[in-house]
Scaffold this motif. Structure first.
Motif, PDB file in Angstrom:
ATOM      1  N   ILE A   1       0.838  -1.188   0.000  1.00 21.87           N
ATOM      2  CA  ILE A   1       0.000   0.000   0.000  1.00 21.87           C
ATOM      3  C   ILE A   1       0.881   1.249   0.000  1.00 21.87           C
ATOM      4  O   ILE A   1       1.789   1.380   0.826  1.00 21.87           O
ATOM      5  N   VAL A   2       0.587   2.152  -0.926  1.00 21.88           N
ATOM      6  CA  VAL A   2       1.343   3.391  -1.081  1.00 21.88           C
ATOM      7  C   VAL A   2       0.444   4.547  -0.639  1.00 21.88           C
ATOM      8  O   VAL A   2      -0.667   4.690  -1.141  1.00 21.88           O
ATOM      9  N   THR A   3       0.948   5.342   0.307  1.00 17.72           N
ATOM     10  CA  THR A   3       0.164   6.459   0.845  1.00 17.72           C
ATOM     11  C   THR A   3       0.975   7.751   0.785  1.00 17.72           C
ATOM     12  O   THR A   3       2.164   7.737   0.449  1.00 17.72           O
ATOM     13  N   ASP A   4       0.326   8.836   1.172  1.00 17.37           N
ATOM     14  CA  ASP A   4       1.058  10.104   1.289  1.00 17.37           C
ATOM     15  C   ASP A   4       2.177   9.968   2.314  1.00 17.37           C
ATOM     16  O   ASP A   4       3.300  10.402   2.074  1.00 17.37           O
ATOM     17  N   GLU A   5       1.866   9.356   3.459  1.00 20.94           N
ATOM     18  CA  GLU A   5       2.825   9.258   4.562  1.00 20.94           C
ATOM     19  C   GLU A   5       4.049   8.418   4.209  1.00 20.94           C
ATOM     20  O   GLU A   5       5.172   8.776   4.544  1.00 20.94           O
TER      21      GLU A   5
END
Length: 152
Positions: free
Chosen positions: A97-101
């Motif tokens: 999973i790729v997020t802003d954080e």
């Protein structure tokens, strides 16, 4: 990628039907940016294409890293840490999973670090599946080769 690669990459970049056009455009722009880290000039796919499936055994011919960019809740709730081994295809999918954080708010160096760390951490889960299913895949050698290529 060619048919000899043991590692593959997939990117899912979703949008919610309730988002505005500008939110959708921004999400897909982030997807384009992310894809450069995989398939661009210095991307991971280019670096790891040296790994040939025949060097590691016969039971596992494709390890597919599935990157989900800021997935909507319906997708997120159905993702597993690692997918079951697909005997017919001799493959396994590994969601990340790729997020802003963990990606978009980081520097370029931080983004490469996240990808490297994520891939290497998922190998620990993969080792367990290979042992459980009694596959002939030489996981120690594969992980070592990945570590060497990613530390260049």
């Amino acid at each position: 990628m060619n048919e000899n690669n043991i590692l593959g990459f997939f990117v899912s970049n979703s949008a919610d039907a309730q988002w505005s056009e500008s939110e959708i455009d921004f999400a897909f722009e982030q997807g384009r940016l992310f894809r450069n880290y995989l398939w661009g000039k210095n991307g991971f796919a280019e670096t790891l294409k040296k790994l040939n499936k025949q060097d590691y055994g016969n039971d596992l011919v494709m390890i597919l890293f599935q990157f989900y960019i800021k997935p909507i809740p319906e997708i997120l709730e159905n993702l597993k840490e690692i997918e079951p081994y697909r005997k017919k295809e001799k493959s396994i999918g590994i969601p990340i999973i790729v997020t802003d954080e963990n990606f978009f708010s980081r520097s370029e160096k931080g983004r490469y670090s996240f990808l490297k760390e994520s891939i290497l951490q998922k190998f620990d889960l993969l080792v367990n599946v290979v042992k459980q299913k009694k596959l002939d895949t030489k996981m120690d050698l594969l992980k070592s080769d990945v570590q060497k290529l990613l530390s260049c």
